[in-house]
Design a protein around this motif. Structure first.
Motif, PDB file in Angstrom:
ATOM      1  N   ASP A 104      -1.365  -1.986  -4.475  1.00  0.00           N
ATOM      2  CA  ASP A 104      -1.715  -1.838  -3.055  1.00  0.00           C
ATOM      3  C   ASP A 104      -1.857  -0.385  -2.632  1.00  0.00           C
ATOM      4  OD1 ASP A 104      -2.076  -4.431  -2.219  1.00  0.00           O
ATOM      5  OD2 ASP A 104      -0.038  -4.678  -1.474  1.00  0.00           O
ATOM      6  N   PHE A 105      -1.013   0.483  -3.158  1.00  0.00           N
ATOM      7  CA  PHE A 105      -1.005   1.881  -2.731  1.00  0.00           C
ATOM      8  C   PHE A 105      -1.950   2.752  -3.564  1.00  0.00           C
ATOM      9  CE2 PHE A 105       2.863   0.202  -0.966  1.00  0.00           C
ATOM     10  CZ  PHE A 105       2.944   0.821   0.258  1.00  0.00           C
ATOM     11  N   GLU A 106      -2.553   2.189  -4.595  1.00  0.00           N
ATOM     12  CA  GLU A 106      -3.413   2.958  -5.490  1.00  0.00           C
ATOM     13  C   GLU A 106      -4.569   3.668  -4.773  1.00  0.00           C
ATOM     14  OE1 GLU A 106      -5.743   1.272  -9.038  1.00  0.00           O
ATOM     15  OE2 GLU A 106      -3.680   1.553  -9.756  1.00  0.00           O
ATOM     16  N   PRO A 107      -5.281   3.004  -3.839  1.00  0.00           N
ATOM     17  CA  PRO A 107      -6.373   3.712  -3.151  1.00  0.00           C
ATOM     18  C   PRO A 107      -5.893   4.891  -2.294  1.00  0.00           C
ATOM     19  CG  PRO A 107      -6.569   1.335  -2.818  1.00  0.00           C
ATOM     20  CD  PRO A 107      -5.243   1.596  -3.455  1.00  0.00           C
ATOM     21  N   TYR A 108      -4.627   4.928  -1.983  1.00  0.00           N
ATOM     22  CA  TYR A 108      -4.059   5.967  -1.105  1.00  0.00           C
ATOM     23  C   TYR A 108      -3.222   6.986  -1.883  1.00  0.00           C
ATOM     24  CZ  TYR A 108      -5.244   2.168   2.004  1.00  0.00           C
ATOM     25  OH  TYR A 108      -5.910   1.161   2.650  1.00  0.00           O
ATOM     26  N   GLN A 109      -3.197   6.875  -3.208  1.00  0.00           N
ATOM     27  CA  GLN A 109      -2.298   7.711  -3.998  1.00  0.00           C
ATOM     28  C   GLN A 109      -2.584   9.200  -3.828  1.00  0.00           C
ATOM     29  OE1 GLN A 109       0.387   6.269  -5.569  1.00  0.00           O
ATOM     30  NE2 GLN A 109       1.029   8.394  -5.515  1.00  0.00           N
ATOM     31  N   ALA A 110      -3.840   9.588  -3.742  1.00  0.00           N
ATOM     32  CA  ALA A 110      -4.171  11.007  -3.556  1.00  0.00           C
ATOM     33  C   ALA A 110      -3.617  11.524  -2.230  1.00  0.00           C
ATOM     34  CB  ALA A 110      -5.677  11.216  -3.628  1.00  0.00           C
ATOM     35  N   ILE A 111      -3.676  10.691  -1.195  1.00  0.00           N
ATOM     36  CA  ILE A 111      -3.151  11.071   0.121  1.00  0.00           C
ATOM     37  C   ILE A 111      -1.632  11.179   0.066  1.00  0.00           C
ATOM     38  CG2 ILE A 111      -2.931  10.320   2.528  1.00  0.00           C
ATOM     39  CD1 ILE A 111      -5.697   8.875   2.025  1.00  0.00           C
ATOM     40  N   ILE A 112      -0.997  10.238  -0.602  1.00  0.00           N
ATOM     41  CA  ILE A 112       0.463  10.254  -0.740  1.00  0.00           C
ATOM     42  C   ILE A 112       0.898  11.482  -1.524  1.00  0.00           C
ATOM     43  CG2 ILE A 112       2.413   9.047  -1.807  1.00  0.00           C
ATOM     44  CD1 ILE A 112       0.868   6.403  -1.123  1.00  0.00           C
ATOM     45  N   ASP A 113       0.180  11.781  -2.607  1.00  0.00           N
ATOM     46  CA  ASP A 113       0.505  12.974  -3.406  1.00  0.00           C
ATOM     47  C   ASP A 113       0.359  14.246  -2.573  1.00  0.00           C
ATOM     48  OD1 ASP A 113       0.974  11.344  -5.575  1.00  0.00           O
ATOM     49  OD2 ASP A 113      -0.967  11.731  -6.521  1.00  0.00           O
ATOM     50  N   LYS A 114      -0.708  14.323  -1.791  1.00  0.00           N
ATOM     51  CA  LYS A 114      -0.935  15.496  -0.938  1.00  0.00           C
ATOM     52  C   LYS A 114       0.187  15.639   0.084  1.00  0.00           C
ATOM     53  CE  LYS A 114      -4.426  17.540   2.039  1.00  0.00           C
ATOM     54  NZ  LYS A 114      -5.748  17.382   2.650  1.00  0.00           N
ATOM     55  N   GLU A 115       0.634  14.528   0.639  1.00  0.00           N
ATOM     56  CA  GLU A 115       1.713  14.555   1.635  1.00  0.00           C
ATOM     57  C   GLU A 115       3.026  15.007   1.012  1.00  0.00           C
ATOM     58  OE1 GLU A 115       3.462  14.279   5.344  1.00  0.00           O
ATOM     59  OE2 GLU A 115       1.339  14.123   4.853  1.00  0.00           O
ATOM     60  N   THR A 116       3.322  14.571  -0.199  1.00  0.00           N
ATOM     61  CA  THR A 116       4.577  14.991  -0.840  1.00  0.00           C
ATOM     62  C   THR A 116       4.522  16.464  -1.218  1.00  0.00           C
ATOM     63  OG1 THR A 116       3.803  14.131  -2.969  1.00  0.00           O
ATOM     64  CG2 THR A 116       5.225  12.708  -1.677  1.00  0.00           C
ATOM     65  N   LYS A 117       3.337  16.961  -1.582  1.00  0.00           N
ATOM     66  CA  LYS A 117       3.195  18.393  -1.883  1.00  0.00           C
ATOM     67  C   LYS A 117       3.289  19.217  -0.613  1.00  0.00           C
ATOM     68  CE  LYS A 117       0.497  17.769  -6.019  1.00  0.00           C
ATOM     69  NZ  LYS A 117      -0.822  17.810  -6.626  1.00  0.00           N
ATOM     70  N   ARG A 118       2.768  18.688   0.488  1.00  0.00           N
ATOM     71  CA  ARG A 118       2.816  19.382   1.783  1.00  0.00           C
ATOM     72  C   ARG A 118       4.260  19.684   2.173  1.00  0.00           C
ATOM     73  NH1 ARG A 118       0.173  17.158   7.298  1.00  0.00           N
ATOM     74  NH2 ARG A 118      -1.559  18.306   6.472  1.00  0.00           N
ATOM     75  N   GLU A 119       5.128  18.751   1.891  1.00  0.00           N
ATOM     76  CA  GLU A 119       6.547  18.907   2.224  1.00  0.00           C
ATOM     77  C   GLU A 119       7.150  20.097   1.485  1.00  0.00           C
ATOM     78  OE1 GLU A 119       9.922  17.825   4.318  1.00  0.00           O
ATOM     79  OE2 GLU A 119       7.915  16.996   4.472  1.00  0.00           O
ATOM     80  N   GLY A 120       6.652  20.348   0.268  1.00  0.00           N
ATOM     81  CA  GLY A 120       7.219  21.409  -0.540  1.00  0.00           C
ATOM     82  C   GLY A 120       6.704  22.795  -0.207  1.00  0.00           C
TER      83      GLY A 120
END
Length: 86
Positions: free
Chosen positions: A61-77
């Motif tokens: 389910d989350f596969e189409p959004y994985q790039a967005i999720i990855d970007k958000e987790t990197k943003r936090e760092g």
């Protein structure tokens, strides 16, 4: 219950305490997809008189959004670090 489960899963993926407002659309889109699948949870595809439906795997389910999720987790760092004094 569908929305709560999706939010919990997204919070886990993001490693945050809640879903940021800018990512709430992911919860809505996946919830609609899962709601439309009620009663057909175990099926991969369905075909009736020439009309066929193919479902995503629930674990994808989350596969189409994985790039967005990855970007958000990197943003936090960004801008965060650890300083040690000796």
């Amino acid at each position: 219950m569908i929305i709560e489960n999706i939010e919990s899963h997204l919070i886990y993926l993001l490693e945050k305490d809640n879903v940021p407002e800018r990512l709430k659309y992911i919860v809505v889109e996946i919830a609609v997809r899962r709601y439309n699948r009620l009663g057909s949870e175990g099926m991969q595809s369905d075909s009736v008189e020439g009309h066929s439906i193919t479902f995503y795997d629930l674990e994808k389910d989350f596969e189409p959004y994985q790039a967005i999720i990855d970007k958000e987790t990197k943003r936090e760092g960004i801008g965060r670090g650890k300083v040690m004094f000796f």
